[in-house]
Enzyme design. Sequence first.
Site, PDB file in Angstrom:
ATOM      1  N   LYS A   1      45.226  30.442  47.028  1.00  0.00           N
ATOM      2  CA  LYS A   1      46.008  31.329  46.160  1.00  0.00           C
ATOM      3  C   LYS A   1      46.732  32.333  47.053  1.00  0.00           C
ATOM      4  O   LYS A   1      46.105  33.060  47.817  1.00  0.00           O
ATOM      5  CB  LYS A   1      45.107  32.054  45.157  1.00  0.00           C
ATOM      6  CG  LYS A   1      45.901  32.787  44.070  1.00  0.00           C
ATOM      7  CD  LYS A   1      44.990  33.375  43.015  1.00  0.00           C
ATOM      8  CE  LYS A   1      45.801  33.948  41.854  1.00  0.00           C
ATOM      9  NZ  LYS A   1      46.846  34.883  42.267  1.00  0.00           N
ATOM     10  N   ILE A   2      48.039  32.361  46.939  1.00  0.00           N
ATOM     11  CA  ILE A   2      48.870  33.193  47.816  1.00  0.00           C
ATOM     12  C   ILE A   2      49.071  34.566  47.181  1.00  0.00           C
ATOM     13  O   ILE A   2      49.421  34.682  46.011  1.00  0.00           O
ATOM     14  CB  ILE A   2      50.232  32.520  48.068  1.00  0.00           C
ATOM     15  CG1 ILE A   2      50.044  31.096  48.595  1.00  0.00           C
ATOM     16  CG2 ILE A   2      51.065  33.354  49.029  1.00  0.00           C
ATOM     17  CD1 ILE A   2      49.272  31.009  49.889  1.00  0.00           C
TER      18      ILE A   2
END
Length: 285
Positions: free
Chosen positions: A25-26
Amino acid sequence: MFISPMLLETAHSPFSHSNYIFEPKIDGHRLLFSQQDGKIRLYTRHETDCTLQYPELLHTLDDDIILDGEVACTDPDTGSVDYEMVMNRFQAKKADKIQHLTTIQPVTYVVFDVLQYKGQDLRKMPLMKRKEILSGIRMPNKYFGVIPFVEAAGEALFTQLEAQELEGMVGKKQNSTYESRRSSSWQKVINWTYVEVFITGYRKEEFGWLTSVITESGRLRPTGIIELGVPPKAKGAFYGVSQQLVTGEDKNFVHLEPRIRAKVKTRNWTKKGMLRSPAFVEFVV
């Protein structure tokens, strides 16, 4: 052309499953890249047009397309993804400032899905077919990247992401179609940081508890406001005790002696030493 994005539900803990893929997850903000008749528009998840904010992404692909992904900045000093930097980019409005930030704080557009390509709507295709199409698309420059994923082994990936202090993980059903709503087919697992704080006051109008921590010198330092995760029972217990601890008030807050402690979970610390989106976990006795 804007398409309302598919949103994540929250998983309670890391998980593995043979029917899922798992991605990092960025820690940036959602961005839809739309190229129609050679013209590019960039949109946030709320349909805010942010085309002018990211000139390094205004390079055409080989055909009309709609991509879904996350735009993020990397701190050049630490090499880590920096949410505050990308927010600084997003909030910049003047052309000269935007151009300057492009050189010192360039963004990366991390693509994880393709919704339309060469005139074809791909949203009804299963995710793995869309991933296959995405892998064959040549990105226009170094500011674009395609997110990696692993199949089945979510817990092992999450362990790696924890060690790298990244934001978390997303699990997606391999056969999921693209739905413009929040869906359990896509689930996020946040890599929370847990902190103990003192509750030093509360907001008079809408709900919020002031928080502080004790510094090495023994002084209280404000760390932000808890607005999330507090159940009614905890609110009742707090207000039952807090009236005995009031030390004063101002226009917006009632201030308390630092006697009530709570455990909170937070995305991370801001550069100014504040908790980012803290959520209540439990009182500490």
